[in-house]
Scaffold this active site. Sequence first.
Site, PDB file in Angstrom:
ATOM      1  N   SER A  99       0.831  -1.203   0.000  1.00  0.00           N
ATOM      2  CA  SER A  99       0.000   0.000   0.000  1.00  0.00           C
ATOM      3  C   SER A  99       0.869   1.259   0.000  1.00  0.00           C
ATOM      4  CB  SER A  99      -0.960  -0.049   1.195  1.00  0.00           C
ATOM      5  OG  SER A  99      -2.012   0.881   1.044  1.00  0.00           O
ATOM      6  N   ASP A 237      -9.794  -5.482  -4.121  1.00  0.00           N
ATOM      7  CA  ASP A 237      -8.862  -4.542  -3.508  1.00  0.00           C
ATOM      8  C   ASP A 237      -9.192  -3.092  -3.838  1.00  0.00           C
ATOM      9  OD1 ASP A 237      -6.469  -3.439  -2.416  1.00  0.00           O
ATOM     10  OD2 ASP A 237      -5.323  -5.194  -3.057  1.00  0.00           O
ATOM     11  N   HIS A 264      -7.765  -5.814   0.357  1.00  0.00           N
ATOM     12  CA  HIS A 264      -6.487  -5.099   0.359  1.00  0.00           C
ATOM     13  C   HIS A 264      -5.383  -5.751   1.190  1.00  0.00           C
ATOM     14  CE1 HIS A 264      -3.996  -1.667  -0.460  1.00  0.00           C
ATOM     15  NE2 HIS A 264      -3.967  -1.240   0.783  1.00  0.00           N
TER      16      HIS A 264
END
Length: 295
Positions: A99, A237, A264
């Site tokens: 991320s 996601d 995610h």
Amino acid sequence: MEEGYISVTGGNIYYKKVGVGPKLPLILLHGGPGGTHRSMKALEALGDERTVIFYDQLGSGRSDHPTDPSLWHIERFVDELAQIREALDLQQLHILGHSWGTMLAASYLLTQPQGVHSIIFSGPCLSAPQWAKDQEEHRKALPVDVQKTLEKCEKLGMTDSEEYKAAVKVFNKHFVNRFGKKPKEPRPKEAQSNEEVYHTMWGPSEFYTTGNLKSFDVTDRLSEIRIPALFTCGRYDEATPATTESYSKKLPGSQLHVFEKSAHVPYIEEPEEYRRVIRQFLHDVEMNERRVKGL
């Protein structure tokens, strides 16, 4: 296990090394900004083959929590990673960023550091404007009342309200962690996220970007990263499969893997499969290097 502290620009950061396997070490760049390494605990299992290095970025977890807002910019975090490598003598290694950690990883790699053998972009955000577009589409899939709550709170500056936080939880259930799984161990206070860092750099929620990363975009420079790369995301996601694939196409020779049951955080939602994919990619990279060298 080895743990300790390293002096970096702005303070001291906590690190933990797990495993003593003979293969090249792997350093993990956690999500956030302001997150901690603890959610990635499942990757300790990779320590049977190699040393895995976890660390809490400055302002996060067990690292120092300075209150100087001038520290919360990506260039300082890039310097921090270089300082950690030097302190731990990580001359040769692999990098996995998740991320926000992919933003950090890409920015670091664009400085052309030596000794990085591969990069894993997990749930990548390599263009904040594209991320914002994808989240706008995701919001349209939420119940109408939730959409209205989000819009109202953002318009009225109520993003710190309980009403807004409850609506964010609905979004998270769809696109962040569909199974609601969390590490079994309770999170002590020092392992919780730092909202000041998150708000300064990103904003009040995953899908409402107001911080200094708002215009971040390295997509046009991805071809400058000339090491083996793996892009991963979950089927549901925030980092959508379509966008993740578009990133992978900009980096010649890279691989793409979509975790079919995850949003995610597949290292929490599908830990066994996540480890298998990461393990196989690192194995293939190292075996190919041996073949090239004729070993």
